[in-house]
Design an enzyme around this catalytic site. Structure first.
Site, mmCIF file in Angstrom:
data_model
loop_
_atom_site.group_PDB
_atom_site.id
_atom_site.type_symbol
_atom_site.label_atom_id
_atom_site.label_comp_id
_atom_site.label_asym_id
_atom_site.label_seq_id
_atom_site.Cartn_x
_atom_site.Cartn_y
_atom_site.Cartn_z
ATOM 1 N N HIS A 28 0.875 -1.167 0.000
ATOM 2 C CA HIS A 28 0.000 0.000 0.000
ATOM 3 C C HIS A 28 0.916 1.222 0.000
ATOM 4 C CE1 HIS A 28 -3.562 2.230 0.847
ATOM 5 N NE2 HIS A 28 -3.207 2.594 2.067
ATOM 6 N N GLU A 166 -2.377 -11.039 7.642
ATOM 7 C CA GLU A 166 -2.057 -9.755 8.272
ATOM 8 C C GLU A 166 -3.188 -9.168 9.123
ATOM 9 O OE1 GLU A 166 0.087 -10.700 6.019
ATOM 10 O OE2 GLU A 166 1.878 -9.788 6.853
ATOM 11 N N TYR A 168 -6.423 -8.786 8.297
ATOM 12 C CA TYR A 168 -7.536 -8.139 7.585
ATOM 13 C C TYR A 168 -8.764 -9.056 7.607
ATOM 14 C CZ TYR A 168 -4.021 -4.807 5.929
ATOM 15 O OH TYR A 168 -3.041 -3.852 5.866
ATOM 16 N N ARG A 216 -3.291 -15.461 -0.254
ATOM 17 C CA ARG A 216 -2.259 -15.147 0.744
ATOM 18 C C ARG A 216 -2.735 -15.622 2.111
ATOM 19 N NH1 ARG A 216 1.429 -9.781 1.888
ATOM 20 N NH2 ARG A 216 2.956 -10.925 3.093
ATOM 21 N N HIS A 254 -1.108 -6.984 11.841
ATOM 22 C CA HIS A 254 -0.555 -5.644 12.062
ATOM 23 C C HIS A 254 -0.533 -5.259 13.540
ATOM 24 C CE1 HIS A 254 0.270 -4.843 7.994
ATOM 25 N NE2 HIS A 254 -0.986 -4.790 7.590
ATOM 26 N N ARG A 290 11.286 -10.083 5.229
ATOM 27 C CA ARG A 290 12.725 -10.020 5.532
ATOM 28 C C ARG A 290 13.562 -10.872 4.576
ATOM 29 N NH1 ARG A 290 15.901 -7.499 6.477
ATOM 30 N NH2 ARG A 290 17.047 -7.860 8.406
ATOM 31 N N GLN A 341 11.534 3.609 7.492
ATOM 32 C CA GLN A 341 11.432 5.049 7.731
ATOM 33 C C GLN A 341 10.645 5.807 6.670
ATOM 34 O OE1 GLN A 341 15.684 5.419 9.586
ATOM 35 N NE2 GLN A 341 14.973 7.458 9.143
ATOM 36 N N LYS A 423 20.534 -2.840 13.606
ATOM 37 C CA LYS A 423 20.764 -1.950 12.460
ATOM 38 C C LYS A 423 21.889 -2.486 11.576
ATOM 39 C CE LYS A 423 18.635 2.204 13.933
ATOM 40 N NZ LYS A 423 18.656 3.655 13.954
ATOM 41 N N VAL A 450 39.325 19.350 3.711
ATOM 42 C CA VAL A 450 39.402 20.392 2.681
ATOM 43 C C VAL A 450 39.185 21.741 3.358
ATOM 44 C CG1 VAL A 450 38.239 21.314 0.643
ATOM 45 C CG2 VAL A 450 38.557 18.845 0.886
ATOM 46 N N TRP A 582 8.168 1.232 18.810
ATOM 47 C CA TRP A 582 7.632 0.339 19.847
ATOM 48 C C TRP A 582 8.584 -0.831 20.110
ATOM 49 C CZ3 TRP A 582 6.339 -4.808 19.027
ATOM 50 C CH2 TRP A 582 6.254 -5.234 17.695
ATOM 51 N N LEU A 660 17.667 15.897 11.574
ATOM 52 C CA LEU A 660 18.390 15.325 10.439
ATOM 53 C C LEU A 660 18.025 13.868 10.293
ATOM 54 C CD1 LEU A 660 20.807 15.033 8.430
ATOM 55 C CD2 LEU A 660 22.121 14.351 10.416
HETATM 56 P P1 NAP Z 1 17.037 14.572 17.949
HETATM 57 O O1 NAP Z 1 16.099 13.519 17.526
HETATM 58 O O2 NAP Z 1 16.790 15.961 17.522
HETATM 59 O O3 NAP Z 1 17.122 14.508 19.545
HETATM 60 C C1 NAP Z 1 17.904 15.371 20.279
HETATM 61 C C2 NAP Z 1 17.653 15.132 21.770
HETATM 62 O O4 NAP Z 1 18.451 16.022 22.484
HETATM 63 C C3 NAP Z 1 16.244 15.362 22.192
HETATM 64 O O5 NAP Z 1 15.880 14.356 23.103
HETATM 65 C C4 NAP Z 1 16.266 16.726 22.867
HETATM 66 O O6 NAP Z 1 15.320 16.629 23.883
HETATM 67 C C5 NAP Z 1 17.686 16.820 23.380
HETATM 68 N N1 NAP Z 1 18.238 18.172 23.328
HETATM 69 C C6 NAP Z 1 18.172 19.074 22.321
HETATM 70 N N2 NAP Z 1 18.835 20.193 22.642
HETATM 71 C C7 NAP Z 1 19.345 20.002 23.872
HETATM 72 C C8 NAP Z 1 20.142 20.810 24.735
HETATM 73 N N3 NAP Z 1 20.523 22.021 24.370
HETATM 74 N N4 NAP Z 1 20.468 20.299 25.923
HETATM 75 C C9 NAP Z 1 20.086 19.075 26.297
HETATM 76 N N5 NAP Z 1 19.334 18.259 25.511
HETATM 77 C C10 NAP Z 1 18.966 18.720 24.310
HETATM 78 O O7 NAP Z 1 18.493 14.234 17.489
HETATM 79 P P2 NAP Z 1 19.304 12.884 17.506
HETATM 80 O O8 NAP Z 1 18.879 11.969 18.572
HETATM 81 O O9 NAP Z 1 20.705 13.331 17.484
HETATM 82 O O10 NAP Z 1 18.936 12.205 16.156
HETATM 83 C C11 NAP Z 1 19.144 12.878 14.935
HETATM 84 C C12 NAP Z 1 18.240 12.316 13.892
HETATM 85 O O11 NAP Z 1 18.712 11.045 13.493
HETATM 86 C C13 NAP Z 1 16.818 12.099 14.349
HETATM 87 O O12 NAP Z 1 16.021 13.201 14.106
HETATM 88 C C14 NAP Z 1 16.390 10.932 13.553
HETATM 89 O O13 NAP Z 1 15.721 11.326 12.383
HETATM 90 C C15 NAP Z 1 17.647 10.232 13.145
HETATM 91 N N6 NAP Z 1 17.730 8.961 13.841
HETATM 92 C C16 NAP Z 1 16.620 8.221 14.004
HETATM 93 C C17 NAP Z 1 16.698 7.045 14.677
HETATM 94 C C18 NAP Z 1 15.484 6.199 14.906
HETATM 95 O O14 NAP Z 1 14.394 6.606 14.605
HETATM 96 N N7 NAP Z 1 15.615 5.036 15.447
HETATM 97 C C19 NAP Z 1 17.892 6.618 15.178
HETATM 98 C C20 NAP Z 1 19.007 7.418 15.025
HETATM 99 C C21 NAP Z 1 18.908 8.607 14.360
HETATM 100 P P3 NAP Z 1 14.920 17.797 24.862
HETATM 101 O O15 NAP Z 1 15.044 19.067 24.048
HETATM 102 O O16 NAP Z 1 13.535 17.493 25.303
HETATM 103 O O17 NAP Z 1 15.874 17.693 25.981
HETATM 104 FE FE1 SF4 Z 2 13.446 -0.622 2.778
HETATM 105 FE FE2 SF4 Z 2 13.793 1.504 4.396
HETATM 106 FE FE3 SF4 Z 2 13.409 1.795 1.767
HETATM 107 FE FE4 SF4 Z 2 11.402 1.018 3.309
HETATM 108 S S1 SF4 Z 2 12.457 2.986 3.410
HETATM 109 S S2 SF4 Z 2 11.956 0.161 1.335
HETATM 110 S S3 SF4 Z 2 12.456 -0.295 4.729
HETATM 111 S S4 SF4 Z 2 15.147 0.844 2.759
#
Ligand code: NAP
Ligand code: SF4
Length: 676
Positions: A28, A166, A168, A216, A254, A290, A341, A423, A450, A582, A660
């Site tokens: 979907h 799934e 449904y 399925r 699901h 998978r 993602q 990961k 650089v 989760w 980011l």
């Molecule tokens: P983030 O998601 O923006 O989290 C930053 C954390 O730092 C927040 O918990 C924030 O919470 C805290 N923070 C921000 N400013 C602060 C300050 N001045 N002092 C103390 N705490 C502060 O950034 P990230 O964890 O570095 O991840 C970066 C990006 O990587 C994410 O946005 C995500 O997209 C991606 N990523 C995703 C995953 C996943 O989904 N599993 C895993 C890794 C990376 P408070 O402001 O409430 O304290």
């Molecule tokens: Fe695979 Fe991630 Fe692309 Fe979805 S977003 S198709 S899980 S690599």
């Protein structure tokens, strides 16, 4: 190198010749909610057909309006709707492919107030409570499946897939958990399987013998009150006898509390359940979930566990999966890393799917990949995902690219991610980037920082026509006293350099990286590489002796005492991915990781971390404090070039550090590469 002799063996099913055993599974995408939906769907499917996939299954079409996934969802129930379908089937057939329409009645998962089910029991993942179908309405629904099948044949599809897994509607009939009826469609096992068997028979009767009927089946429900393995096998035999030409396998519902397809799930994890179906029937069986590389797929078929493999997300990631497999270029496949993602997480939050590693997925009409008429020489600074994605896409269009990386390896933030349990697939992403950079003859300089002055001079001297800055991010240093204390580390020290971490840990910041660091430190075995461990920890009985295939989960204690903090006064992990957050949270709960929201940080010293919550001062005695407080853009080079009057394109984290993520970085880089 494997020759993939099993995967590449042709197969005839009903009247349809498949050139290989690779199938694009139904997904979907919600493309229908975008502008120019038909054009998008045509381009999406045609690209996969050109890529030589053996068979394509469409996303699910409901046979009745109340069976849609959500408001405005896909329905095929009237001849007037056939024109668009004919455009799709002729595009796929014209590109040398074959396409089957999936018929999906969402039952109690339909996000519409009119949703229906065998019994009026609400699903925990839907706000609507379904209405129980009357017996006569069940018979009408059977007829509607047949009607949609007949329409699919008129539209030029090669067959239909009846979605019976799934969780449904059909699956809701087969499981005692959701079927409390006491009529001919509910009660004992025989009556619960009556509905799907009548559907298969009715569909078979309405279509030509050469038209493929795929069912399925839910090979393991992963729900208490689901089927046992013996019942699944008996049901599969009856599906075959009712007239199905092939069986596809589904895994879990699901709403199951066991992950079924996210990255922490081992590759080909569900093979025992699939083999159980295969042993029961004589018709071909398709494996799913998978399976993301030709090697895994080949092994499944070679082992006799299935005859074909269904891959949905891997075909988002690389439309040419099958062609590259046939041509012995498996190392050039852009492998799905099972992150969810950009695909499932978007669909589950009412957005449109694309792919983290392939931003062109579902957006084919937005990218012009044609060769450039005016090749340029690009200097790209930064070898993270943004820099590498730009380099590859620009080189593919005929530009000459030189990539500078200050570190001793490519990958940037990906090198952190791949250290985290669950990961492991990030290694594949790096492999793809490395192979393609080599293949496209991008000149890569590692350990080559650089500076603005020398790069500006090289641009002025005509060595480069344009500059792309992908210098990424630097960790944010929060304003806390004592950050120079030896017990303070940044996540870069921990994930990047493997710095030693004590037994009692405080993590400051609970974004994606804070959670990743916690998962890393909990010290759980890499379950994605240990299938039996995964099954034990998540409580899966692979022999499916129990109803639904569940057993008591094994404990999974932490090797450390970990305490996570954030300043915001909301539950930690609220913004993690819908389909994966989760899993992370469940893992950390099991490991007794403490979580504190609404914290103010004061200092780090020999006593530990000084903080307060609701004005109450506290000290946490810890050995290590790890800073995961987000990122700041690394723009020094971009600013230095600007000061020298040299324009540059700034992408990825260097452009915007807030939230980011690799999806945005790769998308931005790819769009830039096709625009220049
Ligand atoms: P983030 O998601 O923006 O989290 C930053 C954390 O730092 C927040 O918990 C924030 O919470 C805290 N923070 C921000 N400013 C602060 C300050 N001045 N002092 C103390 N705490 C502060 O950034 P990230 O964890 O570095 O991840 C970066 C990006 O990587 C994410 O946005 C995500 O997209 C991606 N990523 C995703 C995953 C996943 O989904 N599993 C895993 C890794 C990376 P408070 O402001 O409430 O304290
Ligand atoms: Fe695979 Fe991630 Fe692309 Fe979805 S977003 S198709 S899980 S690599």
């Amino acid at each position: 190198m494997s020759t993939y002799s099993n995967l590449l063996r042709p197969l005839r099913i009903a009247g349809v010749d498949l050139p290989n055993r690779m199938v694009m599974g139904a997904m979907h995408t919600r493309l229908e909610t975008m502008d120019r939906p038909l054009e998008r769907l045509v381009a999406f499917y045609a690209a996969r057909a050109k890529g030589e996939i053996g068979l394509i299954l469409t996303g699910g079409y409901a046979p009745v309006p109340e069976g849609v996934m959500d408001e405005g969802g896909l329905v095929l129930d009237k001849p007037e709707q056939l024109d668009g379908h004919r455009t799709i089937t002729s595009a796929v057939n014209g590109a040398g492919g074959r396409i089957v329409l999936q018929i999906l009645h969402a039952g109690r998962y339909a996000k519409v107030a009119t949703c229906v089910a065998p019994s009026a029991i609400k699903a925990r993942i839907n706000v609507h409570t379904p209405r129980a179908l009357a017996t006569a309405e069940v018979w009408t629904t059977v007829e509607r499946f047949a009607n949609t099948s007949a329409l699919a044949e008129q539209a030029g599809y090669a067959g239909v897939e009846i979605m019976g897994s799934e969780g449904y509607l059909i699956n809701e009939f087969t499981a005692a958990l959701t079927n409390l009826r006491d009529d001919e469609f509910g009660g004992d096992f025989e009556r619960r399987i009556h509905f799907p068997l009548e559907i298969v028979k009715a569909v078979r009767a309405r279509v030509s013998p050469g038209f493929m009927v795929i069912y399925r089946i839910s090979s393991i429900d992963l729900m208490e009150g689901g089927m046992t393995g013996e019942e699944v096998a008996e049901f599969a035999r009856r599906v075959e006898a009712a007239g199905a030409d092939m069986i596809n396998t589904g895994i879990g519902w699901h709403e199951s509390s066991v992950p079924t397809m996210a990255a922490p799930v081992p590759r080909a994890a569900w093979i025992a359940a699939i083999r159980n179906v295969k042993r029961a029937v004589g018709i071909p069986v398709m494996a799913s979930n998978r399976i993301n590389t030709p090697d895994v797929a080949e092994e499944i078929i070679a082992s006799g566990a299935a005859d074909l493999v269904s891959m949905a997300r891997p075909l988002l990631a690389d439309p040419e999966f099958a062609r590259k497999t046939r041509e012995g270029r498996a190392d050039q496949i852009n492998t799905c890393i099972a992150c969810n993602q950009a695909c499932l997480d978007r669909i589950f939050t009412d957005r449109v799917a694309t792919c983290l590693v392939n931003p062109k997925a579902g957006r084919e009409i937005e990218f012009d990949d044609s060769q450039t008429a005016a090749p340029k020489r690009f200097a790209v600074v930064g070898g993270g995902p943004a820099g590498m994605a730009f380099a590859i896409n620009a080189a593919q269009r005929g530009h000459r690219v030189t990539l500078f990386e200050a570190g001793d390896e490519l990958g940037g933030q990906l090198n952190m991610a791949r250290q985290v349990p669950g990961k492991n697939e990030f290694h594949e992403m790096l492999r793809y980037f490395r192979v393609m950079l080599g293949q496209l003859e991008v000149t890569v300089h590692l350990q080559t920082p650089v500076d603005a002055e020398s790069l500006a001079a090289r641009v002025r001297a005509g060595e480069f026509d344009e500059v792309v800055i992908a210098t990424g991010v630097t960790p944010r240093e929060p304003d806390i006293r004592g950050l120079n204390h030896p017990k303070v580390l940044s996540y870069l020290d921990v994930l990047g350099k493997g710095a030693p971490v004590g037994q009692r840990v405080a993590i400051i910041g609970a974004g994606g990286i804070g959670f990743d660091v916690a998962e890393y430190l909990v010290g759980h075995a890499e379950e994605s590489l240990q299938p039996q461990r995964f099954m034990d920890v998540w409580g899966v009985d692979t022999a499916i002796h129990s109803a639904g295939g569940l057993k008591a989960p094994a404990p999974n204690v932490a090797g450390r005492a970990i305490h996570m903090f954030q300043r915001k006064n909301e539950s930690l992990g609220k913004n993690l991915g819908k389909s994966t957050g989760w899993i992370l949270k469940a893992n950390l709960r099991k490991a007794d990781v403490a979580m504190t929201a609404g914290a103010s940080y004061h200092a780090v010293d020999d006593q530990g971390l000084h903080y307060s919550v609701n004005g109450e001062a506290r000290v946490l005695d810890v050995d290590t404090v790890i800073l995961c407080a987000g990122q700041l853009s690394n723009r020094a080079l971009a600013d230095g070039l600007a000061e020298r009057g040299i324009p540059a394109h700034v992408i990825g984290g260097a452009d915007v550090a807030a939230e980011l993520d690799a999806v945005r970085a790769i998308d931005q880089a790819t769009r830039l590469a096709v625009s220049l």
